[in-house]
Design a protein around this motif. Structure first.
Motif, PDB file in Angstrom:
ATOM      1  N   TYR A   1      -3.829  -4.128  -0.125  1.00 31.04           N
ATOM      2  CA  TYR A   1      -4.284  -3.411  -1.133  1.00 31.04           C
ATOM      3  C   TYR A   1      -4.266  -4.207  -2.506  1.00 31.04           C
ATOM      4  O   TYR A   1      -3.632  -4.875  -2.833  1.00 31.04           O
ATOM      5  CB  TYR A   1      -3.529  -2.064  -1.180  1.00 31.04           C
ATOM      6  CG  TYR A   1      -3.350  -1.019  -0.213  1.00 31.04           C
ATOM      7  CD1 TYR A   1      -4.160  -0.103  -0.386  1.00 31.04           C
ATOM      8  CD2 TYR A   1      -2.753  -1.321   1.193  1.00 31.04           C
ATOM      9  CE1 TYR A   1      -4.269   0.899   0.626  1.00 31.04           C
ATOM     10  CE2 TYR A   1      -2.941  -0.359   2.147  1.00 31.04           C
ATOM     11  CZ  TYR A   1      -3.620   0.746   1.868  1.00 31.04           C
ATOM     12  OH  TYR A   1      -3.851   1.783   2.893  1.00 31.04           O
TER      13      TYR A   1
ATOM     14  N   VAL B   1       0.475   4.280  -3.897  1.00 31.73           N
ATOM     15  CA  VAL B   1       1.752   4.770  -3.968  1.00 31.73           C
ATOM     16  C   VAL B   1       1.756   6.041  -4.879  1.00 31.73           C
ATOM     17  O   VAL B   1       2.224   7.141  -4.458  1.00 31.73           O
ATOM     18  CB  VAL B   1       2.780   3.741  -4.601  1.00 31.73           C
ATOM     19  CG1 VAL B   1       3.914   4.215  -5.144  1.00 31.73           C
ATOM     20  CG2 VAL B   1       2.777   2.256  -4.130  1.00 31.73           C
TER      21      VAL B   1
ATOM     22  N   PRO C   1      -2.095  -1.356  -5.130  1.00 35.64           N
ATOM     23  CA  PRO C   1      -1.197  -0.638  -4.582  1.00 35.64           C
ATOM     24  C   PRO C   1      -0.512   0.562  -5.116  1.00 35.64           C
ATOM     25  O   PRO C   1      -0.306   1.466  -4.630  1.00 35.64           O
ATOM     26  CB  PRO C   1      -0.169  -1.761  -3.999  1.00 35.64           C
ATOM     27  CG  PRO C   1      -0.357  -2.705  -5.023  1.00 35.64           C
ATOM     28  CD  PRO C   1      -1.714  -2.898  -5.295  1.00 35.64           C
TER      29      PRO C   1
ATOM     30  N   ARG D   1       0.853  -2.883   2.961  1.00 31.72           N
ATOM     31  CA  ARG D   1       0.610  -2.848   1.684  1.00 31.72           C
ATOM     32  C   ARG D   1       0.095  -4.216   0.922  1.00 31.72           C
ATOM     33  O   ARG D   1      -0.613  -4.134   0.113  1.00 31.72           O
ATOM     34  CB  ARG D   1       2.050  -2.636   0.976  1.00 31.72           C
ATOM     35  CG  ARG D   1       3.281  -3.655   1.268  1.00 31.72           C
ATOM     36  CD  ARG D   1       4.527  -3.179   0.622  1.00 31.72           C
ATOM     37  NE  ARG D   1       5.524  -3.952   1.059  1.00 31.72           N
ATOM     38  CZ  ARG D   1       6.030  -4.216   2.181  1.00 31.72           C
ATOM     39  NH1 ARG D   1       5.654  -3.425   2.960  1.00 31.72           N
ATOM     40  NH2 ARG D   1       6.997  -5.039   2.080  1.00 31.72           N
TER      41      ARG D   1
ATOM     42  N   PHE E   1       0.724   2.501   4.888  1.00 31.35           N
ATOM     43  CA  PHE E   1       0.628   1.942   3.628  1.00 31.35           C
ATOM     44  C   PHE E   1       1.946   0.834   3.515  1.00 31.35           C
ATOM     45  O   PHE E   1       1.501  -0.362   3.087  1.00 31.35           O
ATOM     46  CB  PHE E   1       0.924   2.833   2.412  1.00 31.35           C
ATOM     47  CG  PHE E   1       1.007   2.079   1.225  1.00 31.35           C
ATOM     48  CD1 PHE E   1       0.132   1.437   0.547  1.00 31.35           C
ATOM     49  CD2 PHE E   1       2.225   1.977   0.724  1.00 31.35           C
ATOM     50  CE1 PHE E   1       0.200   0.810  -0.558  1.00 31.35           C
ATOM     51  CE2 PHE E   1       2.633   1.491  -0.568  1.00 31.35           C
ATOM     52  CZ  PHE E   1       1.553   1.067  -1.337  1.00 31.35           C
ATOM     53  N   VAL E   2       2.916   1.154   4.181  1.00 29.09           N
ATOM     54  CA  VAL E   2       4.381   0.258   4.051  1.00 29.09           C
ATOM     55  C   VAL E   2       3.675  -1.027   4.890  1.00 29.09           C
ATOM     56  O   VAL E   2       4.114  -2.234   4.578  1.00 29.09           O
ATOM     57  CB  VAL E   2       5.616   1.002   4.360  1.00 29.09           C
ATOM     58  CG1 VAL E   2       6.626  -0.114   4.478  1.00 29.09           C
ATOM     59  CG2 VAL E   2       5.759   2.120   3.563  1.00 29.09           C
TER      60      VAL E   2
ATOM     61  N   ASP F   1      -8.010   0.069  -2.043  1.00 26.83           N
ATOM     62  CA  ASP F   1      -8.245  -1.276  -1.113  1.00 26.83           C
ATOM     63  C   ASP F   1      -9.994  -1.296  -1.205  1.00 26.83           C
ATOM     64  O   ASP F   1     -10.678  -0.697  -0.731  1.00 26.83           O
ATOM     65  CB  ASP F   1      -7.689  -0.754   0.121  1.00 26.83           C
ATOM     66  CG  ASP F   1      -8.164  -1.853   1.480  1.00 26.83           C
ATOM     67  OD1 ASP F   1      -8.508  -2.903   0.729  1.00 26.83           O
ATOM     68  OD2 ASP F   1      -7.755  -1.464   2.575  1.00 26.83           O
TER      69      ASP F   1
END
Length: 403
Positions: A42, A49, A45, A39, A35-36, A95
């Motif tokens: 997305y 998170v 997001p 990101r 994800f990082v 997403d």
């Protein structure tokens, strides 16, 4: 000093639980890194998170739950799988392009850890159910699943079932190993007891029997009782005590071994060792001679033959006197089993059996000959006045097996 109970650890699946613990932590970090680094792709997001925060807290808080099978309860497994399935189904919300591109879901390969927990806990059947639910969630999440989706789903399904099967085989191997260790330990203990008893108790009892018989009177009765106890002890040493069984027991049904008593209930249809049935008849006045190997007969045949022997021994006590000695000989031939009961009494006078039949006393005719005739065998009585009596009981093996 208090006696300590020794607990033997034998688990081969415990390392799998430790590996699962490490796998869950590493895949949690992997899901966060995915994800990082992606990101920007997305649309929402904050959903990712929020979910990943829950995933991290859940993973770290439940590490003790995947430390062993006892801690890994059914309720935890259901909750853990729910977390994984929720992450899969939330992926399109975070997403929007996830359904058009075969990218990773929010939990990514962390989901496989939930399925593996099912495999370690319940075997391949539980693994099949969990992996099937994950497969359905992945197909629903993709909408139009591609080849990669089906490939990943099939891989998780096959791998989890294979691991579950391996765990079941490992548990069966532990039980087999425990049984082998039990037999080895029981054999060594029986040999030790036999040596100790032979060197002390049995010799003392034999000496008491000889001295008591020589002194006569009340000492003779004491000697007789000592002789009976000697025979009983010899039978006990030869047959062993009630066999204990080592059973795997712990969270994983295999990390510890405990001792339990086994009540050996014979199967009604299983062959019976005739030596075991006749062993209690041995005593100070009755000597039992038997083959070194089991004499196996169908249960009904063995019981009827034992009753016939009892009747013959009763006749020895009644007609030959309490001081008479009797011998039981068991012969195991390929085509028949022969049991001979002989005594050193005065014997049966000529014509006495016919006289007993006329008086209505038919113990030999019915209880012995009748029983053997029903078994397809025969009973032969040989008696010489002044030289004792011999009863020979024969049961053909072909007939015995048909009863």
């Amino acid at each position: 000093m208090a006696k300590r109970e020794r607990v033997v650890r034998m688990s081969v699946e415990q390392p799998l639980w430790r590996a699962l613990t490490g796998y869950r932590v590493l895949t949690m970090v992997y899901a966060v890194l995915i994800f990082v680094f992606g990101r920007e792709e997305y649309e929402r997001p904050w959903i990712a998170v929020a979910y990943l925060a829950v995933l991290c807290v859940w993973t770290l808080a439940t590490l003790p739950k995947v430390a062993n099978a006892a801690s890994c309860t059914k309720r935890f497994l259901v909750a853990d799988l729910t977390v994984a399935l929720t992450g899969i189904l939330l992926t399109p919300l975070a997403d929007a392009q996830a359904q058009s591109v075969d990218g990773p879901t929010l939990p990514s390969i962390w989901t496989a850890g939930s399925v593996l927990a099912f495999a370690l806990k319940g075997g391949w059947r539980w693994a099949g159910v969990a992996s099937s639910l994950v497969a359905v969630a992945n197909i629903v999440e993709r909408g139009h699943p591609g080849r990669d989706t089906f490939h990943n789903v099939l891989l998780v399904w096959v791998a989890s079932i294979a691991i579950g099967y391996v765990v079941e085989v490992a548990r069966a191997s532990e039980r087999t190993l425990a049984r082998a260790l039990e037999i080895e330990a029981a054999t060594r203990e029986r040999e030790r007891l036999a040596r100790d008893i032979h060197d002390s108790v049995l010799q003392v009892l034999a000496m008491v029997q000889r001295r008591g018989t020589a002194l006569g009177g009340e000492a003779a009765e004491l000697g007789r009782m000592a002789g009976e106890q000697e025979v009983a002890l010899r039978t006990l040493v030869a047959g062993g005590l009630t066999r204990p069984s080592l059973v795997s027991e712990d969270e994983s049904e295999g990390a510890f071994v405990r001792v339990v008593e086994v009540d050996d209930e014979p199967d009604d249809d299983a062959p019976v060792d005739l030596r075991v049935l006749l062993a209690p008849r041995a005593g100070a006045r009755v000597t039992l001679s038997e083959p070194g190997a089991p004499v196996l007969l169908p249960p009904p045949t063995a019981r009827e033959l034992t009753i016939a022997v009892d009747v013959a021994l009763d006749n020895v006590r009644v007609h030959a006197g309490t001081d008479a000695h009797a011998w039981i000989l068991i012969e195991d031939w390929p085509d028949e089993v022969i049991v001979t009961v002989r005594d050193d009494g005065p014997g049966i006078p000529e014509g006495r059996l016919a006289e007993a039949w006329g008086e209505g006393r038919m113990g030999v005719a019915l209880s012995i000959r009748g029983r053997l005739r029903d078994l397809g065998g025969s009973a032969e009585l040989i008696s010489v006045p002044g030289q004792g009596t011999e009863v020979e009981l024969k049961v053909p093996r072909g007939k015995a097996g048909e009863k």
